[in-house]
Design a protein around this motif. Structure first.
Motif, PDB file in Angstrom:
ATOM      1  N   GLY A  93       0.798  -1.219   0.000  1.00 11.82           N
ATOM      2  CA  GLY A  93       0.000   0.000   0.000  1.00 11.82           C
ATOM      3  C   GLY A  93       0.832   1.270   0.000  1.00 11.82           C
ATOM      4  O   GLY A  93       0.385   2.306  -0.490  1.00 11.82           O
ATOM      5  N   GLU A  94       2.056   1.186   0.532  1.00 11.32           N
ATOM      6  CA  GLU A  94       2.934   2.349   0.563  1.00 11.32           C
ATOM      7  C   GLU A  94       3.207   2.874  -0.846  1.00 11.32           C
ATOM      8  O   GLU A  94       3.310   4.086  -1.063  1.00 11.32           O
ATOM      9  N   ILE A  95       3.328   1.963  -1.782  1.00  3.99           N
ATOM     10  CA  ILE A  95       3.597   2.369  -3.166  1.00  3.99           C
ATOM     11  C   ILE A  95       2.426   3.177  -3.706  1.00  3.99           C
ATOM     12  O   ILE A  95       2.619   4.224  -4.333  1.00  3.99           O
ATOM     13  N   TYR A  96       1.209   2.700  -3.456  1.00  3.26           N
ATOM     14  CA  TYR A  96       0.019   3.414  -3.951  1.00  3.26           C
ATOM     15  C   TYR A  96      -0.092   4.798  -3.324  1.00  3.26           C
ATOM     16  O   TYR A  96      -0.460   5.765  -3.987  1.00  3.26           O
ATOM     17  N   ASN A  97       0.235   4.892  -2.043  1.00  2.47           N
ATOM     18  CA  ASN A  97       0.187   6.195  -1.381  1.00  2.47           C
ATOM     19  C   ASN A  97       1.197   7.149  -2.019  1.00  2.47           C
ATOM     20  O   ASN A  97       0.878   8.305  -2.317  1.00  2.47           O
ATOM     21  N   ASN A  98       2.422   6.658  -2.242  1.00  2.00           N
ATOM     22  CA  ASN A  98       3.436   7.487  -2.889  1.00  2.00           C
ATOM     23  C   ASN A  98       3.032   7.849  -4.316  1.00  2.00           C
ATOM     24  O   ASN A  98       3.254   8.978  -4.765  1.00  2.00           O
ATOM     25  N   MET A  99       2.426   6.898  -5.014  1.00  4.20           N
ATOM     26  CA  MET A  99       1.960   7.177  -6.377  1.00  4.20           C
ATOM     27  C   MET A  99       0.888   8.267  -6.340  1.00  4.20           C
ATOM     28  O   MET A  99       0.864   9.157  -7.195  1.00  4.20           O
ATOM     29  N   GLY A 100       0.016   8.226  -5.339  1.00  5.37           N
ATOM     30  CA  GLY A 100      -1.000   9.263  -5.182  1.00  5.37           C
ATOM     31  C   GLY A 100      -0.375  10.631  -4.954  1.00  5.37           C
ATOM     32  O   GLY A 100      -0.810  11.629  -5.544  1.00  5.37           O
ATOM     33  N   ILE A 101       0.651  10.687  -4.116  1.00  2.00           N
ATOM     34  CA  ILE A 101       1.345  11.950  -3.867  1.00  2.00           C
ATOM     35  C   ILE A 101       1.974  12.465  -5.161  1.00  2.00           C
ATOM     36  O   ILE A 101       1.889  13.653  -5.484  1.00  2.00           O
ATOM     37  N   CYS A 102       2.565  11.553  -5.912  1.00  2.00           N
ATOM     38  CA  CYS A 102       3.198  11.934  -7.169  1.00  2.00           C
ATOM     39  C   CYS A 102       2.154  12.507  -8.133  1.00  2.00           C
ATOM     40  O   CYS A 102       2.344  13.590  -8.695  1.00  2.00           O
ATOM     41  N   TYR A 103       1.043  11.793  -8.295  1.00  2.00           N
ATOM     42  CA  TYR A 103      -0.019  12.262  -9.197  1.00  2.00           C
ATOM     43  C   TYR A 103      -0.609  13.594  -8.722  1.00  2.00           C
ATOM     44  O   TYR A 103      -0.917  14.460  -9.534  1.00  2.00           O
ATOM     45  N   ARG A 104      -0.768  13.757  -7.414  1.00  2.00           N
ATOM     46  CA  ARG A 104      -1.299  15.029  -6.901  1.00  2.00           C
ATOM     47  C   ARG A 104      -0.380  16.186  -7.280  1.00  2.00           C
ATOM     48  O   ARG A 104      -0.832  17.241  -7.711  1.00  2.00           O
ATOM     49  N   ASN A 105       0.914  15.968  -7.134  1.00  2.00           N
ATOM     50  CA  ASN A 105       1.870  17.007  -7.497  1.00  2.00           C
ATOM     51  C   ASN A 105       1.919  17.259  -8.998  1.00  2.00           C
ATOM     52  O   ASN A 105       2.297  18.346  -9.429  1.00  2.00           O
ATOM     53  N   MET A 106       1.519  16.264  -9.773  1.00  2.00           N
ATOM     54  CA  MET A 106       1.448  16.426 -11.227  1.00  2.00           C
ATOM     55  C   MET A 106       0.081  16.970 -11.653  1.00  2.00           C
ATOM     56  O   MET A 106      -0.196  17.083 -12.832  1.00  2.00           O
ATOM     57  N   LYS A 107      -0.770  17.276 -10.666  1.00  2.00           N
ATOM     58  CA  LYS A 107      -2.121  17.839 -10.883  1.00  2.00           C
ATOM     59  C   LYS A 107      -3.079  16.857 -11.556  1.00  2.00           C
ATOM     60  O   LYS A 107      -4.076  17.257 -12.132  1.00  2.00           O
ATOM     61  N   ASN A 108      -2.768  15.564 -11.466  1.00  2.00           N
ATOM     62  CA  ASN A 108      -3.671  14.538 -11.977  1.00  2.00           C
ATOM     63  C   ASN A 108      -4.463  14.004 -10.778  1.00  2.00           C
ATOM     64  O   ASN A 108      -4.155  12.964 -10.210  1.00  2.00           O
ATOM     65  N   TYR A 109      -5.491  14.777 -10.397  1.00  2.00           N
ATOM     66  CA  TYR A 109      -6.220  14.510  -9.165  1.00  2.00           C
ATOM     67  C   TYR A 109      -7.022  13.212  -9.205  1.00  2.00           C
ATOM     68  O   TYR A 109      -7.170  12.548  -8.183  1.00  2.00           O
ATOM     69  N   ASP A 110      -7.530  12.841 -10.371  1.00  2.00           N
ATOM     70  CA  ASP A 110      -8.294  11.588 -10.458  1.00  2.00           C
ATOM     71  C   ASP A 110      -7.389  10.387 -10.176  1.00  2.00           C
ATOM     72  O   ASP A 110      -7.766   9.481  -9.428  1.00  2.00           O
ATOM     73  N   LYS A 111      -6.209  10.381 -10.761  1.00  2.00           N
ATOM     74  CA  LYS A 111      -5.261   9.280 -10.518  1.00  2.00           C
ATOM     75  C   LYS A 111      -4.760   9.305  -9.073  1.00  2.00           C
ATOM     76  O   LYS A 111      -4.548   8.255  -8.466  1.00  2.00           O
ATOM     77  N   ALA A 112      -4.579  10.505  -8.543  1.00  2.00           N
ATOM     78  CA  ALA A 112      -4.154  10.620  -7.140  1.00  2.00           C
ATOM     79  C   ALA A 112      -5.204   9.989  -6.231  1.00  2.00           C
ATOM     80  O   ALA A 112      -4.881   9.178  -5.364  1.00  2.00           O
ATOM     81  N   GLU A 113      -6.461  10.345  -6.449  1.00  2.00           N
ATOM     82  CA  GLU A 113      -7.544   9.800  -5.625  1.00  2.00           C
ATOM     83  C   GLU A 113      -7.614   8.279  -5.743  1.00  2.00           C
ATOM     84  O   GLU A 113      -7.753   7.571  -4.740  1.00  2.00           O
TER      85      GLU A 113
END
Length: 170
Positions: A93-113
């Motif tokens: 799950g840590e990977i998914y959380n980090n991936m969410g942070i990455c997507y949020r910073n890339m402004k891809n909010y749907d993928k972050a969520e």
């Protein structure tokens, strides 16, 4: 003291060896400990790169390198390393959380969520907080409040901001 395949080394020895960049005399767990304890992002990156090269099939190196790259604002590189980590372990799950942070910073909010929710399904507690931050960015203040309440993070500033923006002033 860390006990590994090459014997037992003290934290002093691990830090001394790691700071010299001589990772070959450390096992993977010792390099992970060195990188985790280092306050220098460049040193962390160097150690995690070593792990991804020498222990390419271990997801932790790719995940941790991706997390460091997020802190360095190297989002495309972080995404690549996190995607590699997911190919090695889809149950971390840590990977998914980090991936969410990455997507949020890339402004891809749907993928972050999507990634935060996946992390949350694995019991990753910071995912609720991160969903709250994402909800703030999207202007969904009620959702932000709910997510902050569900998290164990005690950042009262974001909670206060969410309440204020939601019109709840009491």
């Amino acid at each position: 003291t860390i006990i590994g395949e090459k014997g037992c080394k003290s934290m002093v020895d691990i830090n001394k060896i790691g700071s010299q960049g001589v990772f070959d005399s450390l096992n993977i767990d010792e390099v992970l400990v060195y990188a985790f304890n280092s306050s220098n992002l460049n040193e962390k990156e160097k150690a995690y790169r070593y792990i991804t090269n020498k222990y390419n099939s271990d997801w932790r190196g790719h995940n941790n390198l991706g997390a460091v790259q997020i802190m360095q604002k190297k989002y495309a590189d972080a995404k690549t390393n996190l995607e590699k980590a997911l190919t090695l372990n889809k149950d971390a799950g840590e990977i998914y959380n980090n991936m969410g942070i990455c997507y949020r910073n890339m402004k891809n909010y749907d993928k972050a969520e999507e990634n935060y929710k996946k992390a949350k399904s694995f019991g990753i507690k910071p995912a609720s907080y991160n969903l709250g931050v994402l909800s703030l960015a999207r202007g969904n203040y009620g959702d932000a409040i709910s997510n902050f309440k569900a998290s164990e993070n005690s950042c009262h500033y974001n909670m206060g901001l969410a309440y204020t923006l939601n019109g709840e002033y009491s």
